[in-house]
Write a protein that holds these residues in place. Structure first.
Motif, PDB file in Angstrom:
ATOM      1  N   LEU A  13      18.107  -6.590 -36.410  1.00 20.08           N
ATOM      2  CA  LEU A  13      17.960  -5.132 -36.460  1.00 20.08           C
ATOM      3  C   LEU A  13      19.160  -4.484 -37.150  1.00 20.08           C
ATOM      4  CD1 LEU A  13      16.487  -4.412 -32.900  1.00 20.08           C
ATOM      5  CD2 LEU A  13      15.251  -4.463 -35.085  1.00 20.08           C
ATOM      6  N   THR A  18      12.819  -5.662 -39.766  1.00 17.90           N
ATOM      7  CA  THR A  18      11.812  -5.512 -38.729  1.00 17.90           C
ATOM      8  C   THR A  18      11.688  -6.862 -38.026  1.00 17.90           C
ATOM      9  OG1 THR A  18      10.624  -3.959 -40.142  1.00 17.90           O
ATOM     10  CG2 THR A  18       9.406  -4.876 -38.290  1.00 17.90           C
ATOM     11  N   TYR A  60      12.819  -3.572 -26.977  1.00 22.26           N
ATOM     12  CA  TYR A  60      13.162  -3.221 -28.356  1.00 22.26           C
ATOM     13  C   TYR A  60      12.007  -2.580 -29.134  1.00 22.26           C
ATOM     14  CZ  TYR A  60      17.314  -6.127 -27.595  1.00 22.26           C
ATOM     15  OH  TYR A  60      18.490  -6.656 -27.121  1.00 22.26           O
TER      16      TYR A  60
END
Length: 196
Positions: free
Chosen positions: A59, A64, A84
């Motif tokens: 991240l 992604t 997350y």
């Protein structure tokens, strides 16, 4: 394009059959760098810390991240998806892990790595700390086979009554027979463009 983290199950490893199938497909697509399957410590707390570190590294690089978790890896993936806000494919997930793994307390040998260790009650407490995450339905694909000889598939249906996609097949087993039928659809679900 996401980075897929495959989260293997209890007494498994980075060489699990489904992880190797996904890795091979991504290699065929020229996307091998978008896949990882870390070998997880057998202690739940340490396994989740390792996965959190991997996710946070990706991240921080503006990647992604998507998860594919099988059995206990599905239990971990649900927790991480909620924490997350990640897409996650849960394959025969061990949603009742804190109860189920009590049957395995004592000395264990991982058949992939041959590591020996002792699973204890404290590790069940670590699992309980991860239990019942509040996941966004839009992020989840739940994959079940009804003849799973290890888990009761109905428990996963009850735990995740709303998901973006549900595959619940008669027959099968805990390994999810013929998993490879779904690999391209899984890649699309998590954000890859896969040509027909």
């Amino acid at each position: 394009m996401p980075h897929i983290i495959y989260v293997h199950g209890f007494n498994s490893s980075e060489f699990s059959f489904k992880s190797q199938q996904i890795k091979a497909r991504l290699e065929a697509l020229g996307k091998s760098e978008q896949f990882s399957c870390p070998r997880l410590p057998w202690q739940p707390h340490k396994a989740v810390i390792l996965l959190e570190q991997k996710i946070e590294e990706l991240l921080a690089l503006k990647q992604t991240v998507a998860l594919i978790g099988s059995s206990l890896g599905g239990f971990y993936s649900a927790y991480l998806s909620a924490k997350y806000d990640l897409k996650a494919v849960l394959v025969n997930p061990a949603v009742e892990a804190p109860t189920l793994l009590r049957d395995y307390l004592g000395i264990q040998t991982n058949p992939y790595t041959f590591e020996q260790y002792e699973l204890a009650e404290e590790h069940m407490w670590e699992l309980e700390a991860l239990d019942r995450p509040v996941c966004a339905a839009k992020n989840l694909w739940l994959m079940l086979q009804e003849e799973d000889e290890v888990l009761n598939y109905r428990a996963a249906l009850e735990r995740f009554p709303e998901v973006a996609r549900l595959t619940c097949e008669p027959g099968g087993d805990h390994s999810f027979i013929d998993f490879e039928r779904f690999i391209d659809d899984i890649l699309r679900f998590v954000g890859f463009k896969v040509d027909l």
